[in-house]
Design a protein around this motif. Sequence first.
Motif, PDB file in Angstrom:
ATOM      1  N   VAL A 179     -16.113 -33.767  42.248  1.00 22.08           N
ATOM      2  CA  VAL A 179     -16.101 -32.338  42.559  1.00 22.08           C
ATOM      3  C   VAL A 179     -15.246 -32.137  43.799  1.00 22.08           C
ATOM      4  O   VAL A 179     -15.517 -32.711  44.857  1.00 22.08           O
ATOM      5  N   GLY A 180     -14.228 -31.303  43.688  1.00 21.29           N
ATOM      6  CA  GLY A 180     -13.328 -31.069  44.810  1.00 21.29           C
ATOM      7  C   GLY A 180     -12.098 -31.943  44.722  1.00 21.29           C
ATOM      8  O   GLY A 180     -11.903 -32.702  43.766  1.00 21.29           O
ATOM      9  N   GLY A 181     -11.232 -31.820  45.726  1.00 22.08           N
ATOM     10  CA  GLY A 181      -9.975 -32.549  45.690  1.00 22.08           C
ATOM     11  C   GLY A 181      -9.135 -32.075  44.526  1.00 22.08           C
ATOM     12  O   GLY A 181      -8.999 -30.882  44.277  1.00 22.08           O
ATOM     13  N   ASP A 182      -8.587 -33.049  43.775  1.00 27.38           N
ATOM     14  CA  ASP A 182      -7.760 -32.683  42.622  1.00 27.38           C
ATOM     15  C   ASP A 182      -8.532 -32.780  41.309  1.00 27.38           C
ATOM     16  O   ASP A 182      -7.940 -32.749  40.232  1.00 27.38           O
ATOM     17  N   ALA A 183      -9.865 -32.881  41.385  1.00 27.70           N
ATOM     18  CA  ALA A 183     -10.678 -32.988  40.171  1.00 27.70           C
ATOM     19  C   ALA A 183     -10.703 -31.661  39.420  1.00 27.70           C
ATOM     20  O   ALA A 183     -10.624 -30.591  40.030  1.00 27.70           O
ATOM     21  N   PRO A 184     -10.829 -31.700  38.099  1.00 28.50           N
ATOM     22  CA  PRO A 184     -10.976 -30.454  37.340  1.00 28.50           C
ATOM     23  C   PRO A 184     -12.199 -29.677  37.823  1.00 28.50           C
ATOM     24  O   PRO A 184     -13.186 -30.267  38.271  1.00 28.50           O
ATOM     25  N   ILE A 185     -12.143 -28.367  37.727  1.00 24.28           N
ATOM     26  CA  ILE A 185     -13.288 -27.532  38.097  1.00 24.28           C
ATOM     27  C   ILE A 185     -14.408 -27.794  37.096  1.00 24.28           C
ATOM     28  O   ILE A 185     -14.232 -27.630  35.897  1.00 24.28           O
ATOM     29  N   SER A 186     -15.555 -28.244  37.598  1.00 24.37           N
ATOM     30  CA  SER A 186     -16.663 -28.582  36.705  1.00 24.37           C
ATOM     31  C   SER A 186     -17.491 -27.350  36.378  1.00 24.37           C
ATOM     32  O   SER A 186     -17.546 -26.387  37.145  1.00 24.37           O
ATOM     33  N   VAL A 187     -18.148 -27.401  35.212  1.00 27.38           N
ATOM     34  CA  VAL A 187     -18.944 -26.281  34.713  1.00 27.38           C
ATOM     35  C   VAL A 187     -20.405 -26.710  34.655  1.00 27.38           C
ATOM     36  O   VAL A 187     -20.731 -27.753  34.079  1.00 27.38           O
ATOM     37  N   GLN A 188     -21.274 -25.902  35.253  1.00 27.28           N
ATOM     38  CA  GLN A 188     -22.680 -26.233  35.350  1.00 27.28           C
ATOM     39  C   GLN A 188     -23.546 -25.173  34.683  1.00 27.28           C
ATOM     40  O   GLN A 188     -23.134 -24.043  34.476  1.00 27.28           O
TER      41      GLN A 188
END
Length: 371
Positions: free
Chosen positions: A22-31
């Motif tokens: 989560v964060g950085g260049d990671a894909p935006i996660s869906v919760q």
Amino acid sequence: MHSPSPIVRRKSRQIHVGKVPVGGDAPISVQSMTNTDTLDVAATVAQIQRLEDAGADIVRVSVPCMDSAEAFGRIKQQVNVPLVADIHFDYKIALRVAELGVDCLRINPGNIGKEDRVRAVVSAARDNGIPIRIGVNAGSLEKELQRKYGEPTPEALVESAMRHIDHLDRLDFQEYKVSVKASDVFMAVAAYRQLAKLIEQPLHLGITEAGGLRSGTVKSSIGLGMLLMDGIGDTIRVSLAADPVEEIKVGYDMLKSLRLRSKGINFIACPSCSRQNFDVIGTMNALEERLEDIMTPLDVSVIGCVVNGPGEAKESDIGLTGGTPNNLIYIDGKPATKLTNDHLVDDLERLIREKVREKEQAEKDLIARGA
């Protein structure tokens, strides 16, 4: 027809919620969050598995008492998706779920109690590699801030967040994410924009208590869309008074529309009119229901007539254009075959699934060559 995306994401520190960055260049996660009784382990596990099947990256579970903490431990053993434990007031619950393998603790350090209790929770998080989510909500601001500001404001939300952050900073704990949610779109957007300038940690976006399926989707799309266009946001939850699975669907549709995620089918469909040569609305409803299981990115256009159909189809992996006497199918932008209305949905589903298998095999071949 895809113009370059203007979105430049805010640079943030990366943390890990279980296996999900989560964060950085990671894909935006869906919760999403379960709404079953946590003590009902079977029902909660079943709902989490439905959420995972829908594409949820992270699931939050309320843990209001020690019995539910023990239930949480049994739930954790039966699911694969990372779990966040939602905890308030009793720090001992946080300590217990840390022992039971929680992937993230959602707490407000300010309501956990005295400094030694906050220290104990942070120590447990640090020792077990567990991040913390600081969750600030306009509906539960500290009484002191309510007196100071008179009512919830963006500034009050941010001040509350910074107070909680100070607890963690004093303990040199930086593995956290923050949310500053409000049901008012303008308040939430202003608060997130302010906070984004003050910290480097990832931000969890949400318009809290947004409403029912339709109204909540609209409100969340406007508020979160404004922030995502600003490049703000590392993980999102669409809070709906609806089946939690709908939150995942709406979240992904939102990210797909901004080209921030590309999981599942991206449908391009006309609203239909008297020119349509097949039942566009019925076809779309059937396809969306039948193809919910597909996670491979695919562009599919469903256009009822030849006015815009060929143009959209040429930009899609699979395109259906209404025609007389038969409808025309494009594959990879080129005319491929014709379909009658008799078995239109069945035939189109078959072609889409064939294309999905083709794309999945091509990806496997590419990985194998790289290895």
